[in-house]
Design a protein around this motif. Structure first.
Motif, PDB file in Angstrom:
ATOM      1  N   ARG A  73      16.974   8.759  14.765  1.00 53.08           N
ATOM      2  CA  ARG A  73      17.423   9.486  15.762  1.00 53.08           C
ATOM      3  C   ARG A  73      18.478   9.516  16.623  1.00 53.08           C
ATOM      4  N   ASP A  74      19.388  10.911  16.857  1.00 50.19           N
ATOM      5  CA  ASP A  74      20.090  11.210  17.757  1.00 50.19           C
ATOM      6  C   ASP A  74      18.543  11.080  19.574  1.00 50.19           C
ATOM      7  N   SER A  75      19.566  10.108  20.560  1.00 50.87           N
ATOM      8  CA  SER A  75      18.083  10.949  21.751  1.00 50.87           C
ATOM      9  C   SER A  75      19.734  11.916  22.543  1.00 50.87           C
ATOM     10  N   ALA A  76      20.788  11.578  22.493  1.00 54.41           N
ATOM     11  CA  ALA A  76      20.808  12.710  23.746  1.00 54.41           C
ATOM     12  C   ALA A  76      20.261  14.152  22.677  1.00 54.41           C
ATOM     13  N   SER A  77      20.171  14.634  21.710  1.00 55.04           N
ATOM     14  CA  SER A  77      20.156  15.794  20.916  1.00 55.04           C
ATOM     15  C   SER A  77      18.811  15.825  20.792  1.00 55.04           C
ATOM     16  N   ASN A  78      17.765  14.766  21.309  1.00 55.29           N
ATOM     17  CA  ASN A  78      16.677  15.006  20.626  1.00 55.29           C
ATOM     18  C   ASN A  78      16.236  15.395  19.055  1.00 55.29           C
ATOM     19  N   THR A  79      17.130  14.998  18.652  1.00 58.81           N
ATOM     20  CA  THR A  79      16.900  15.576  17.231  1.00 58.81           C
ATOM     21  C   THR A  79      16.599  14.114  15.912  1.00 58.81           C
ATOM     22  N   VAL A  80      15.614  14.073  15.259  1.00 63.69           N
ATOM     23  CA  VAL A  80      15.489  12.973  14.121  1.00 63.69           C
ATOM     24  C   VAL A  80      15.887  13.476  12.954  1.00 63.69           C
ATOM     25  N   TYR A  81      16.763  12.338  12.254  1.00 60.82           N
ATOM     26  CA  TYR A  81      17.352  13.130  10.615  1.00 60.82           C
ATOM     27  C   TYR A  81      15.416  12.222   9.741  1.00 60.82           C
ATOM     28  N   LEU A  82      16.107  12.913   8.570  1.00 65.58           N
ATOM     29  CA  LEU A  82      15.907  12.769   7.405  1.00 65.58           C
ATOM     30  C   LEU A  82      16.790  12.261   6.291  1.00 65.58           C
ATOM     31  N   GLN A  83      17.658  11.354   6.135  1.00 64.83           N
ATOM     32  CA  GLN A  83      18.829  11.424   4.874  1.00 64.83           C
ATOM     33  C   GLN A  83      17.890  11.347   3.559  1.00 64.83           C
ATOM     34  N   MET A  84      18.274  12.213   3.403  1.00 63.52           N
ATOM     35  CA  MET A  84      17.336  11.894   1.677  1.00 63.52           C
ATOM     36  C   MET A  84      18.383  11.698   0.253  1.00 63.52           C
ATOM     37  N   ASN A  85      18.536  10.658  -0.548  1.00 67.80           N
ATOM     38  CA  ASN A  85      20.296  10.185  -1.256  1.00 67.80           C
ATOM     39  C   ASN A  85      18.919  10.101  -2.599  1.00 67.80           C
ATOM     40  N   SER A  86      19.966  10.455  -3.940  1.00 71.65           N
ATOM     41  CA  SER A  86      19.510  10.279  -5.118  1.00 71.65           C
ATOM     42  C   SER A  86      18.780  11.016  -5.631  1.00 71.65           C
ATOM     43  N   LEU A  87      18.640  11.870  -4.993  1.00 70.70           N
ATOM     44  CA  LEU A  87      17.313  13.096  -5.028  1.00 70.70           C
ATOM     45  C   LEU A  87      16.919  13.283  -6.528  1.00 70.70           C
ATOM     46  N   THR A  88      15.562  13.734  -6.556  1.00 71.46           N
ATOM     47  CA  THR A  88      15.116  13.935  -8.321  1.00 71.46           C
ATOM     48  C   THR A  88      14.472  14.819  -8.178  1.00 71.46           C
ATOM     49  N   PRO A  89      13.855  15.827  -9.186  1.00 75.43           N
ATOM     50  CA  PRO A  89      13.246  16.991  -9.658  1.00 75.43           C
ATOM     51  C   PRO A  89      12.267  16.491  -8.806  1.00 75.43           C
ATOM     52  N   GLU A  90      10.858  15.350  -8.629  1.00 74.72           N
ATOM     53  CA  GLU A  90       9.834  15.397  -7.957  1.00 74.72           C
ATOM     54  C   GLU A  90       9.888  14.790  -6.202  1.00 74.72           C
ATOM     55  N   ASP A  91      11.393  14.865  -5.998  1.00 71.13           N
ATOM     56  CA  ASP A  91      11.484  15.011  -5.074  1.00 71.13           C
ATOM     57  C   ASP A  91      11.545  17.275  -3.647  1.00 71.13           C
ATOM     58  N   THR A  92      10.706  17.507  -5.420  1.00 73.06           N
ATOM     59  CA  THR A  92      11.179  19.235  -4.596  1.00 73.06           C
ATOM     60  C   THR A  92       9.797  19.205  -4.047  1.00 73.06           C
ATOM     61  N   ALA A  93       9.714  19.630  -2.483  1.00 72.66           N
ATOM     62  CA  ALA A  93       8.174  19.836  -1.980  1.00 72.66           C
ATOM     63  C   ALA A  93       8.691  20.512  -0.898  1.00 72.66           C
ATOM     64  N   GLU A  94       7.438  20.471   0.788  1.00 75.23           N
ATOM     65  CA  GLU A  94       7.981  20.949   1.251  1.00 75.23           C
ATOM     66  C   GLU A  94       7.859  20.286   2.388  1.00 75.23           C
ATOM     67  N   TYR A  95       9.225  19.595   2.731  1.00 73.65           N
ATOM     68  CA  TYR A  95       9.223  18.301   4.124  1.00 73.65           C
ATOM     69  C   TYR A  95       8.783  18.660   5.527  1.00 73.65           C
ATOM     70  N   TYR A  96       7.984  18.391   6.076  1.00 76.83           N
ATOM     71  CA  TYR A  96       7.416  18.619   7.370  1.00 76.83           C
ATOM     72  C   TYR A  96       7.714  17.986   8.736  1.00 76.83           C
ATOM     73  N   CYS A  97       8.087  18.197  10.184  1.00 82.58           N
ATOM     74  CA  CYS A  97       8.602  17.097  10.438  1.00 82.58           C
ATOM     75  C   CYS A  97       7.000  16.931  12.002  1.00 82.58           C
TER      76      CYS A  97
END
Length: 125
Positions: A73-97
């Motif tokens: 999270r970056d408190s200054a910008s009120n932004t939450v991040y999700l860093q995703m590495n080594s992605l595979t086809p099984e990670d294909t999806a709709e992502y929701y916050c």
């Protein structure tokens, strides 16, 4: 009222990385927790991780994702991040916050009352 804007989705090749962003605005969010969820085609939505606005504590719903996915999270910008590495086809999806203004830290889907519109992540060669 909570306003959620997600960004950063798209298409990536297997082994690649993406960073999703969730910018949150609204009142009375000082005690909130913010979570990331995903729903793959034909599957139920599942929790990934959450972070507390109070102290940046984090939890990961799926241990098998913890080594590849990181929530921050970056408190200054009120932004939450999700860093995703080594992605595979099984990670294909709709992502929701999602935002829970009251609870400390959890990934219980039904407790989240505020949801983003979702962003598509496609992992394919």
């Amino acid at each position: 009222q909570v306003h959620i804007v997600e960004s950063g989705g798209g298409s990536v090749q297997p082994g690649g990385s993406l960073r999703l962003s969730c910018t949150v605005s609204g009142s009375d969010l000082e005690r909130a927790c913010i979570g990331w969820f995903r729903q793959a085609p034909g599957k139920e939505r599942e929790g990934i991780a959450a972070i507390s606005v109070r102290d940046d504590a984090t939890i990961y719903d799926k241990e098998y994702l913890k080594g590849r996915f990181t929530i921050s999270r970056d408190s200054a910008s009120n932004t939450v991040y999700l860093q995703m590495n080594s992605l595979t086809p099984e990670d294909t999806a709709e992502y929701y916050c999602a935002v829970d203004p009251e609870e400390y830290l959890h990934t219980v889907e039904v407790w989240y009352k505020n949801w983003g519109q979702g962003i598509r992540v496609t992992v394919s060669s």
